[in-house]
Motif scaffolding. Structure first.
Motif, PDB file in Angstrom:
ATOM      1  N   GLN A   1      81.928 -35.085 -51.442  1.00 45.30           N
ATOM      2  CA  GLN A   1      82.440 -33.898 -50.771  1.00 45.30           C
ATOM      3  C   GLN A   1      83.608 -34.262 -49.855  1.00 45.30           C
ATOM      4  OE1 GLN A   1      79.279 -30.905 -49.517  1.00 45.30           O
ATOM      5  NE2 GLN A   1      78.028 -32.761 -49.571  1.00 45.30           N
TER       6      GLN A   1
ATOM      7  N   LYS B   1      84.615 -24.087 -50.358  1.00 45.45           N
ATOM      8  CA  LYS B   1      85.387 -24.882 -51.319  1.00 45.45           C
ATOM      9  C   LYS B   1      86.873 -24.773 -50.983  1.00 45.45           C
ATOM     10  CE  LYS B   1      81.354 -24.763 -53.516  1.00 45.45           C
ATOM     11  NZ  LYS B   1      80.145 -24.247 -52.838  1.00 45.45           N
TER      12      LYS B   1
ATOM     13  N   ILE C   1      87.135 -28.855 -54.165  1.00 46.37           N
ATOM     14  CA  ILE C   1      86.089 -29.702 -53.602  1.00 46.37           C
ATOM     15  C   ILE C   1      85.337 -28.915 -52.537  1.00 46.37           C
ATOM     16  CG2 ILE C   1      87.620 -30.696 -51.839  1.00 46.37           C
ATOM     17  CD1 ILE C   1      86.093 -33.362 -52.218  1.00 46.37           C
ATOM     18  N   GLN C   2      84.050 -29.211 -52.399  1.00 47.07           N
ATOM     19  CA  GLN C   2      83.238 -28.571 -51.363  1.00 47.07           C
ATOM     20  C   GLN C   2      83.275 -29.398 -50.084  1.00 47.07           C
ATOM     21  OE1 GLN C   2      79.197 -26.810 -52.132  1.00 47.07           O
ATOM     22  NE2 GLN C   2      78.494 -28.456 -50.786  1.00 47.07           N
ATOM     23  N   GLU C   3      83.359 -28.711 -48.949  1.00 48.64           N
ATOM     24  CA  GLU C   3      83.240 -29.411 -47.663  1.00 48.64           C
ATOM     25  C   GLU C   3      81.762 -29.617 -47.330  1.00 48.64           C
ATOM     26  OE1 GLU C   3      83.140 -27.077 -43.946  1.00 48.64           O
ATOM     27  OE2 GLU C   3      84.506 -25.704 -44.979  1.00 48.64           O
ATOM     28  N   ASP C   4      81.467 -30.703 -46.567  1.00 49.63           N
ATOM     29  CA  ASP C   4      80.076 -30.948 -46.200  1.00 49.63           C
ATOM     30  C   ASP C   4      79.669 -30.226 -44.924  1.00 49.63           C
ATOM     31  OD1 ASP C   4      81.362 -32.454 -44.265  1.00 49.63           O
ATOM     32  OD2 ASP C   4      80.209 -34.286 -44.625  1.00 49.63           O
TER      33      ASP C   4
ATOM     34  N   PRO D   1      77.853 -29.178 -54.416  1.00 50.35           N
ATOM     35  CA  PRO D   1      78.930 -30.179 -54.490  1.00 50.35           C
ATOM     36  C   PRO D   1      79.180 -30.612 -55.929  1.00 50.35           C
ATOM     37  CG  PRO D   1      76.919 -31.170 -53.643  1.00 50.35           C
ATOM     38  CD  PRO D   1      76.675 -29.694 -53.694  1.00 50.35           C
TER      39      PRO D   1
ATOM     40  N   ASN E   1      79.842 -25.021 -46.312  1.00 50.06           N
ATOM     41  CA  ASN E   1      79.927 -25.393 -47.727  1.00 50.06           C
ATOM     42  C   ASN E   1      81.036 -24.668 -48.477  1.00 50.06           C
ATOM     43  OD1 ASN E   1      76.356 -25.494 -47.666  1.00 50.06           O
ATOM     44  ND2 ASN E   1      77.725 -27.256 -47.601  1.00 50.06           N
TER      45      ASN E   1
ATOM     46  N   ASN F   1      75.466 -24.203 -51.844  1.00 53.23           N
ATOM     47  CA  ASN F   1      75.643 -25.638 -51.599  1.00 53.23           C
ATOM     48  C   ASN F   1      75.612 -26.354 -52.939  1.00 53.23           C
ATOM     49  OD1 ASN F   1      75.774 -28.210 -50.572  1.00 53.23           O
ATOM     50  ND2 ASN F   1      73.677 -28.225 -49.787  1.00 53.23           N
TER      51      ASN F   1
END
Length: 207
Positions: free
Chosen positions: A151, A191, A116-119, A7, A189, A5
């Motif tokens: 995120q 990417k 980008i990381q997803e939440d 971000p 989480n 995790n």
């Protein structure tokens, strides 16, 4: 193994043509009236009809969702309006504190792809998310690393291209697992590589 995790906002990765990102940026101005700190990877937006005394366009922190346009991302501080390369050594903070006037670098090419990381809010995205769209969600940046906390908002995933981001594909690296319909939690989480749908420089109606 679970995805870390970590971000970091929108991180420039490559151009849509397939060419690697070469570090290109443009200089903009942030006035002292800006009351939000800027971190590496934070989305920024043009401030309409505003520039400094040298005619350098003013920018500020972007907004999440709501059809908000994005110019690009904060990529560091410049020592002056004419500096064209990112300084390797600086005595400044790794981020731009709130209420600090400065020239800043922005990755404003509308044809850049970003990691980008997803939440994973409401559940992790699965492999079928590629080609669909989502909005950004704001997060708190780190004053230690200087990295953004923004995120990809997983709960906004849909086919409509009026959202801020188009998901191009999962980031192909060994420490990034993407879930499937049967095992979605594997992809928490994850990417993704995305392009900015609502890019300021492609908005013909103005900023």
């Amino acid at each position: 193994m679970a995805n870390p995790n970590t971000p970091y906002g929108l991180r420039p990765y490559a151009y849509m043509s397939g060419a690697p990102y070469n570090g290109a940026v443009r200089t903009y101005y942030v006035p002292a009236t800006n009351n939000t700190a800027l971190f590496f990877g934070d989305p920024v937006v043009m401030v309409t009809n505003s520039s400094d005394g040298n005619g350098v366009q003013t920018v500020g922190i972007g907004a999440a969702a709501g059809g908000a346009y994005v110019l690009g991302t904060f990529a560091g501080r410049s020592n002056n309006a004419g500096q064209a390369t990112i300084p390797v050594l600086q005595s400044n903070n790794a981020y731009l504190p709130a209420s600090t006037a400065a020239y800043v670098y922005v990755t404003d090419d509308p044809f850049l792809l970003y990691a980008i990381q997803e939440d994973s809010d409401g559940g992790a995205l699965v492999a079928g998310a590629s080609g669909r769209n989502a909005d950004l969600i704001a997060g708190t940046g780190s004053t230690v690393t200087g990295q953004s906390g923004w995120q990809l908002d997983s709960s906004t995933l849909q086919t409509t291209n009026t959202l801020q981001l188009r998901i191009m594909q999962a980031l192909q690296q060994v420490d990034n697992a993407v879930g499937t319909a049967g095992t979605p939690d594997v992809g928490v989480n994850a990417k993704w590589l995305v392009k900015i749908n609502l890019h300021t420089l492609l908005n013909l109606s103005g900023v």
